[in-house]
Design an enzyme around this catalytic site. Structure first.
Site, PDB file in Angstrom:
ATOM      1  NE  ARG A  78      -6.323   0.827  -1.998  1.00 13.40           N
ATOM      2  CZ  ARG A  78      -5.682   1.420  -0.981  1.00 13.40           C
ATOM      3  NH1 ARG A  78      -4.384   1.235  -0.829  1.00 13.40           N
ATOM      4  NH2 ARG A  78      -6.327   2.201  -0.144  1.00 13.40           N
ATOM      5  CG  ASP A  97      -3.179   8.080  -1.775  1.00 10.04           C
ATOM      6  OD1 ASP A  97      -3.168   8.611  -0.655  1.00 10.04           O
ATOM      7  OD2 ASP A  97      -2.773   6.922  -1.991  1.00 10.04           O
ATOM      8  CG  ASN A 126      -2.615  11.605   2.152  1.00  3.72           C
ATOM      9  OD1 ASN A 126      -2.032  10.691   1.557  1.00  3.72           O
ATOM     10  ND2 ASN A 126      -2.342  11.891   3.413  1.00  3.72           N
ATOM     11  NE  ARG A 149      -0.395   1.799   3.517  1.00  3.22           N
ATOM     12  CZ  ARG A 149       0.715   2.514   3.631  1.00  3.22           C
ATOM     13  NH1 ARG A 149       1.899   1.961   3.844  1.00  3.22           N
ATOM     14  NH2 ARG A 149       0.666   3.821   3.520  1.00  3.22           N
TER      15      ARG A 149
HETATM   16  O1  MRU Z   1      -4.787   3.227   1.929  1.00  5.01           O
HETATM   17  P1  MRU Z   1      -3.310   3.454   1.897  1.00  5.01           P
HETATM   18  O2  MRU Z   1      -2.614   2.955   3.116  1.00  5.01           O
HETATM   19  O3  MRU Z   1      -2.692   2.946   0.616  1.00  5.01           O
HETATM   20  O4  MRU Z   1      -3.163   5.043   1.887  1.00  5.01           O
HETATM   21  C1  MRU Z   1      -1.880   5.588   1.796  1.00  5.01           C
HETATM   22  C2  MRU Z   1      -1.846   7.066   1.892  1.00  5.01           C
HETATM   23  O5  MRU Z   1      -2.847   7.731   1.948  1.00  5.01           O
HETATM   24  C3  MRU Z   1      -0.480   7.710   1.813  1.00  5.01           C
HETATM   25  O6  MRU Z   1      -0.449   8.881   2.563  1.00  5.01           O
HETATM   26  C4  MRU Z   1      -0.175   8.053   0.347  1.00  5.01           C
HETATM   27  O7  MRU Z   1      -0.365   6.941  -0.471  1.00  5.01           O
HETATM   28  C5  MRU Z   1       1.209   8.566   0.162  1.00  5.01           C
HETATM   29  S1  MRU Z   1       2.427   7.294   0.318  1.00  5.01           S
HETATM   30  C6  MRU Z   1       3.951   7.975  -0.022  1.00  5.01           C
END
Ligand code: MRU
Length: 353
Positions: A93, A241, A251, A50
């Site tokens: 996703r 993201d 994010n 993730r």
């Molecule tokens: O659902 P996740 O754990 O994949 O979400 C991750 C985030 O929101 C992070 O802050 C984002 O991907 C940046 S990672 C460098």
């Protein structure tokens, strides 16, 4: 010491994707070896791997290892299979643009090599996925240096979710200045929101920063206001993201609340991310698809009931922080300040196009 785990890579014989299963951290460090499209899809969907950049890297390697199993005897047949796996992985996703960015890069490379033999095309796909990983490492380092230029020794820093080594292939994004600062003796006091519902802050950020010897304190998400009011936070650093063309930023859920608080308390709110997370094809935050996840992540957290059975739960995985709450977007190509529409475009015109 920085986080040395590369959360997504290849095994020694370069025919399987290896990932550390992040759903088991911090209790267990278990590595998975995957070579089936369904397993790679599941690993991304279930957050075993993730974080926006890491998802992109895993998908690129995943596409490569799946392509090795092809029985196709012509480039046309091979391309059809490649595209089927690519389109399937792309459904895992929806929010982090890095997934689509990495799959597009693999497709472009395929197209460039299309007149070559099947073995040469496969070799090129390997090369491209390794390039994506190496570039990400370099981007994280650059983000860290730009980020650190805005910080002072002894600062209190708040972060949300995990945007560290586990979410990338190097220093991370939001955590990169913390690692670099630590190497220079900056002595930051870092606070990590635990980040409900899946606790990426307490399980992952605290795991990697404490391993690196950085001063890290976990707080519940609802404590951020109090901690800011007490004067413990000098800057907020978070990852992203997907950054839209106008600077609105998706994010982890809860980020926009932190940004609104930061503005109220006069604390700078920094978004840190590679240019691969900036999506100029998405005009505004409202155009970003927000992933909705299983209700059980809230009502039946980590295998035990945390809300009565049958009660509804609403579980958006991300939110959008409006550009007006963002002090600066720190990228591998430099620090971007408002007006974002103009300045993000300039950044791309100068460095990317
Ligand atoms: O659902 P996740 O754990 O994949 O979400 C991750 C985030 O929101 C992070 O802050 C984002 O991907 C940046 S990672 C460098």
């Amino acid at each position: 010491m920085m986080m040395t785990v590369v959360p997504a890579g290849l095994n020694e014989t370069k025919d399987r994707l290896i990932i550390i299963d992040q759903t088991l951290l911090p209790n267990e460090e278990k590595w998975l070896e995957l070579d089936k499209a369904e397993d790679i899809w599941e690993a991304i969907k279930k957050l075993r791997v993730r974080g926006a950049p890491a998802i992109g890297i895993a998908a690129a390697f995943g596409l490569y290892v799946c392509s090795l199993k092809s029985q196709a005897t012509s480039v046309r047949e091979f391309r059809k299979e490649f595209e089927e796996i690519r389109d399937y992985l792309a459904t895992s996703r929806p929010t982090a643009v890095n997934l689509f960015w990495a799959l597009d890069r693999m497709t472009e490379r395929f197209e460039k090599e299309e007149n070559k033999t099947l073995d040469e095309i496969k070799e090129a796909l390997l090369d491209e996925s390794e390039k994506i990983l190496r570039e990400d490492q370099a981007m994280c380092k650059a983000i860290g240096e730009y980020g650190l230029s805005l910080l002072e020794p002894k600062m209190g820093l708040l972060t949300h979710c995990n945007a560290g080594g586990l979410a990338t292939s190097g220093y991370g994004t939001a955590l990169a200045p913390m690692y670099l600062g630590h190497q220079k003796g900056y002595d930051f006091k870092v606070f990590a929101d635990e980040t409900r519902p899946l606790l990426q802050g307490s399980r992952l950020t605290a795991y990697e920063l404490s391993k690196a010897g950085i001063d890290i304190t976990v707080i519940c998400d609802n404590m951020a206001s109090q901690v800011m009011k007490e004067g413990k936070i000098d800057a907020v650093l978070v990852g992203c993201d997907r950054v839209a063309a106008n600077g609105d930023t998706a994010n982890k859920i809860g980020t926009s609340g932190v940004a609104i608080l930061a503005k109220e308390y006069g604390i700078p709110m920094y978004i840190l991310g590679p240019t691969s997370t900036i999506d100029l094809n998405t005009p505004r935050g409202t155009d970003i698809v927000i992933e909705l996840r299983d209700e059980d992540e809230i009502g039946n957290s980590f295998g035990r009931r945390t809300a009565p059975k049958g009660v509804k739960a609403y579980n958006p995985a991300f939110d959008v922080t409006d550009a007006e709450y963002i002090t600066a977007i720190i990228t591998d190509k430099g620090i971007v300040r408002p007006p974002y529409t103009e300045n993000l475009k300039k950044l791309f015109d100068k460095n990317i196009h």
